[in-house]
Scaffold this motif. Structure first.
Motif, PDB file in Angstrom:
ATOM      1  N   ASP A 175     -55.543 -22.254  17.522  1.00 20.01           N
ATOM      2  CA  ASP A 175     -55.373 -23.187  18.632  1.00 20.01           C
ATOM      3  C   ASP A 175     -54.185 -24.093  18.343  1.00 20.01           C
ATOM      4  O   ASP A 175     -53.603 -24.051  17.253  1.00 20.01           O
ATOM      5  N   TRP A 181     -52.748 -28.309  18.990  1.00 23.71           N
ATOM      6  CA  TRP A 181     -53.152 -29.674  19.303  1.00 23.71           C
ATOM      7  C   TRP A 181     -51.936 -30.573  19.330  1.00 23.71           C
ATOM      8  O   TRP A 181     -50.938 -30.313  18.678  1.00 23.71           O
ATOM      9  N   ASN A 195     -51.734 -32.001  25.776  1.00 21.33           N
ATOM     10  CA  ASN A 195     -52.418 -32.795  26.794  1.00 21.33           C
ATOM     11  C   ASN A 195     -51.519 -33.055  28.004  1.00 21.33           C
ATOM     12  O   ASN A 195     -51.979 -32.998  29.148  1.00 21.33           O
TER      13      ASN A 195
END
Length: 175
Positions: free
Chosen positions: A112, A114, A119
């Motif tokens: 993944d 981050w 965002n």
């Protein structure tokens, strides 16, 4: 995908998975032409990034890929409408910035990414219309001469301040 639940209600589970596989496999084919890496699919979402493992020096590639994915979906929509079948439309959000990638936890390992850039890309997608590619002001500034732009203004986003947003389209050849 927009309206995923509506499409899912009209297809058997097997047909739904077949349609997702068809779309996502075509997306895989599109991104394979560039140095872009699929991170994961989550239900009806396809998440990819560039520059994670090999310093992609061409950030415009991500926008080119997004425009090609929308073109693929537009052509598929035409075929599905002609056959009276349900179709998917998508919103695509793009932002450039630092992220970290890897695997966390001890069960069901999943790669993944981050970071605030992830965002912000999600906020770009949420504020996008069907069939469009919504790009943050930061990303647009990096590649402004490579595409045609429709400035959308400063738009409020979830848990963020208002952000400059642009719809990207392919640059038309000079006549």
């Amino acid at each position: 995908f927009i309206g995923f639940t509506n499409v899912a209600e009209r297809l058997t589970p097997e047909m739904l998975v077949e349609e997702l596989d068809f779309c996502f496999s075509n997306f895989d084919s599109i991104i394979s032409k560039y140095r872009i890496e699929k991170i994961k699919t989550v239900g009806d979402a396809y998440i990819c990034a560039s520059g994670l493992s090999d310093r992609n020096e061409r950030p415009a590639d991500m926008i080119r890929v997004a425009l090609q994915i929308q073109e693929f979906l537009d052509k598929l929509k035409e075929r599905r409408l002609a056959g009276g079948s349900p179709f998917f439309e998508a919103r695509i959000g793009i932002h450039f910035g630092p992220v970290v990638a890897g695997v966390v936890g001890t069960k069901k390992f999943a790669y993944d990414i981050w970071g605030d850039a992830v965002n912000i890309a999600a906020r770009m997608e949420e504020a996008c219309q069907a069939g469009k590619v919504n790009v943050s002001g930061v990303a647009q500034a990096e590649v402004k001469d490579a595409f045609e732009w429709e400035y959308r203004g400063k738009i409020a986003t979830k848990n963020k301040v208002e952000m400059d947003m642009y719809y990207a389209s392919a640059k038309l050849p000079s006549t």
